[in-house]
Design a protein around this motif. Structure first.
Motif, mmCIF file in Angstrom:
data_model
loop_
_atom_site.group_PDB
_atom_site.id
_atom_site.type_symbol
_atom_site.label_atom_id
_atom_site.label_comp_id
_atom_site.label_asym_id
_atom_site.label_seq_id
_atom_site.Cartn_x
_atom_site.Cartn_y
_atom_site.Cartn_z
ATOM 1 N N MET A 1 28.432 -58.264 74.262
ATOM 2 C CA MET A 1 28.357 -59.086 75.476
ATOM 3 C C MET A 1 27.411 -58.480 76.508
ATOM 4 O O MET A 1 26.724 -59.189 77.232
ATOM 5 C CB MET A 1 29.749 -59.240 76.095
ATOM 6 N N SER A 2 27.359 -57.146 76.567
ATOM 7 C CA SER A 2 26.661 -56.457 77.658
ATOM 8 C C SER A 2 25.170 -56.260 77.425
ATOM 9 O O SER A 2 24.388 -56.257 78.382
ATOM 10 C CB SER A 2 27.297 -55.077 77.889
ATOM 11 N N VAL A 3 24.767 -56.052 76.181
ATOM 12 C CA VAL A 3 23.374 -55.669 75.889
ATOM 13 C C VAL A 3 22.693 -56.796 75.126
ATOM 14 O O VAL A 3 22.975 -57.022 73.938
ATOM 15 C CB VAL A 3 23.333 -54.352 75.096
ATOM 16 N N TYR A 4 21.786 -57.483 75.800
ATOM 17 C CA TYR A 4 21.144 -58.663 75.223
ATOM 18 C C TYR A 4 20.425 -58.348 73.916
ATOM 19 O O TYR A 4 20.582 -59.048 72.918
ATOM 20 C CB TYR A 4 20.163 -59.273 76.227
ATOM 21 N N GLU A 5 19.610 -57.298 73.884
ATOM 22 C CA GLU A 5 18.814 -56.990 72.692
ATOM 23 C C GLU A 5 19.703 -56.623 71.505
ATOM 24 O O GLU A 5 19.386 -56.943 70.354
ATOM 25 C CB GLU A 5 17.836 -55.847 72.987
ATOM 26 N N PHE A 6 20.808 -55.951 71.779
ATOM 27 C CA PHE A 6 21.762 -55.601 70.721
ATOM 28 C C PHE A 6 22.425 -56.850 70.168
ATOM 29 O O PHE A 6 22.550 -57.034 68.949
ATOM 30 C CB PHE A 6 22.806 -54.636 71.286
ATOM 31 N N ARG A 7 22.840 -57.724 71.068
ATOM 32 C CA ARG A 7 23.448 -59.000 70.668
ATOM 33 C C ARG A 7 22.478 -59.816 69.822
ATOM 34 O O ARG A 7 22.837 -60.349 68.768
ATOM 35 C CB ARG A 7 23.844 -59.765 71.932
#
Length: 454
Positions: free
Chosen positions: A39-45
């Motif tokens: 939820m917190s890290v766009y690139e990881f998501r």
């Protein structure tokens, strides 16, 4: 974030990056941290969901809950705790929503067929699109699954699988490539990796071949026929498939790029066919092999395990330059690419010729000093390919479940470090502009005398 659960749920905790759970709740803690990181890290998501063929834009929202209970089921009374999935994620693109149940295990725990089928059934009943399992088991691709489920059960629900090592490696790659723009999100990602890398999180790598490995090795060494449908062959190939993935994940941070098992289309689309074919190869040829694709490398890295000979071979094959007219010139083109080093594994070079002409191989240093040493007897045929390789004969150590993995996971990166990374594929030179002699008569005819302006 709305923190509003889907209306088909009666319970569920919003995923927290710092969950207030007892230390003994390793599984729940790891799941909550992972879902909060998504939820917190766009690139990881984006990276994780792309691995299961989902597009994630900058405006796409993801929310996640842990310990979900469904409204139309009194799970705590009627059924056991295994029927309660560890998590639920909802991806909202603005046009539509995509839902997935999460079931996670840590340590040596795995998701069984019966439990997975229950979650698939629950997903169907509530219009949920997929079930994602997370364990320490490895698969070639996230779209493959360590549990074989009949296709009839997957008509409206997809199943995917991430290993904890895959998750951590994906996060590490984003950090090392500096792909995460927000400094705050980079900090979050660093902390998540630090937690999951700690042994207390329950994440483990693949460290040992299956219990039947020693039996298979002894049978092959004694030239006893292996049954491709036997339990020991099936389990050995399954272990090998997990180790192939582990090798790739270990290579990721080494080269700073995503390294993958290279599979033919039939095996990418059908993991069962891959298992069947590799079992047949083990039984008939007593070989295990893996083709590793490294971005921008001169060639794929082939790992071959010869069980009868108790050896491991790493190799890369290059086309010999076609613009060189002698064997020595072709060989010098190759040896000049490889550095002189006393470290690392012993490297050999093989010259491969067309048709029935004999292939020859010698140690790299001998070839470097005397290129003609690779010439074949009774033929003038020039090499068409070169194979750079190293072989490790383990002898009695080969049958050790853990020792075999330890040596394998050392020789593969070492071969690439000391040889593979320096190799360059031959590229045909650009065509030269042809010099055409001018015809004096044509030049005279082409000259036109313009009349004077009056």
């Amino acid at each position: 974030m709305s923190e509003t659960r889907p209306d088909y749920t009666s319970q569920g905790k919003y995923a927290r990056l710092i969950p207030t759970l007892a230390d003994s709740k390793k599984e729940e803690r790891a799941t909550s941290i992972l879902l909060a990181a998504l939820m917190s890290v766009y690139e990881f998501r984006k990276a994780m969901l792309q691995s299961i063929n989902l597009r994630v834009g900058a405006r796409t929202k993801l929310e996640a809950w842990t310990e979900v209970v469904f409204k139309d089921e009194t799970l705590a009374k009627k059924k056991g705790p295994d029927d309660r999935p560890d998590g639920l994620i909802v991806l909202d693109t603005g046009r539509k929503k995509w839902h997935a149940l999460i079931e996670a295990k840590v340590g040596s725990e795995t998701v069984g067929e019966e439990q997975l089928l229950k979650y698939i059934k629950q997903a169907k009943e509530h219009g949920i699109d997929a079930v994602i399992t997370i364990t320490n088991q490895f698969v070639a691709l996230p779209t493959h699954h360590p549990v074989s489920i009949p296709k009839k059960n997957l008509r409206s629900v997809e199943i995917f699988h991430w290993s904890w090592t895959y998750i951590v490696t994906m996060a590490q790659l984003l950090l090392t490539q500096d792909k995460i723009e927000s400094q705050d999100q980079r900090f979050i990602m660093h902390e998540v990796v630090k937690y999951l890398e700690d042994s207390s999180s329950g994440k483990t790598g693949f460290t040992s071949m299956n219990a039947e490995w020693k039996t298979v090795v002894q049978s092959a060494f004694n030239n006893s026929k292996l049954n491709k449908n036997s339990d020991e062959v099936l389990k050995t190939v399954s272990s090998w498939h997990q180790e192939q993935r582990e090798l790739c994940l270990q290579m990721w941070p080494l080269v700073g790029e995503k390294v993958e098992v290279k599979l033919p289309r039939t095996h990418r689309n059908d993991p069962k066919q891959r298992l069947t074919d590799d079992c047949d190869k083990l039984a008939s040829e007593q070989l295990l092999s893996s083709t590793i694709a490294i971005p921008n490398a001169a060639a794929d890295l082939l790992v071959t395990v010869d069980i009868a000979r108790k050896s491991i071979t790493c190799s890369m094959r290059l086309e010999a330059p076609r613009d060189k007219k002698s064997s020595s010139a072709k060989i010098n083109w190759l040896t000049r690419q490889l550095p002189t080093s006393e470290k690392g594994p012993a490297i050999r070079v093989k010259a491969i010729r067309k048709g029935q002409a004999m292939d020859t191989d010698k140690p790299l240093e001998e070839v470097r000093q005397n290129p003609v040493i690779l010439d074949a007897e009774n033929t003038d045929s020039l090499p068409v390919y070169f194979e750079v390789f190293t072989s490790l004969d383990l002898g009695g150590k080969f049958s050790g479940n853990r020792v075999f993995i330890e040596h394998l996971e050392k020789i593969v990166p070492d071969f690439y470090r000391y040889a593979g990374q320096y190799l360059k594929a031959w590229v045909a030179p650009a065509p030269r502009v042809k010099h055409v002699e001018e015809d004096p008569e044509e030049e005279t005819e082409a000259q036109v005398t313009k009349p004077d302006d009056e």
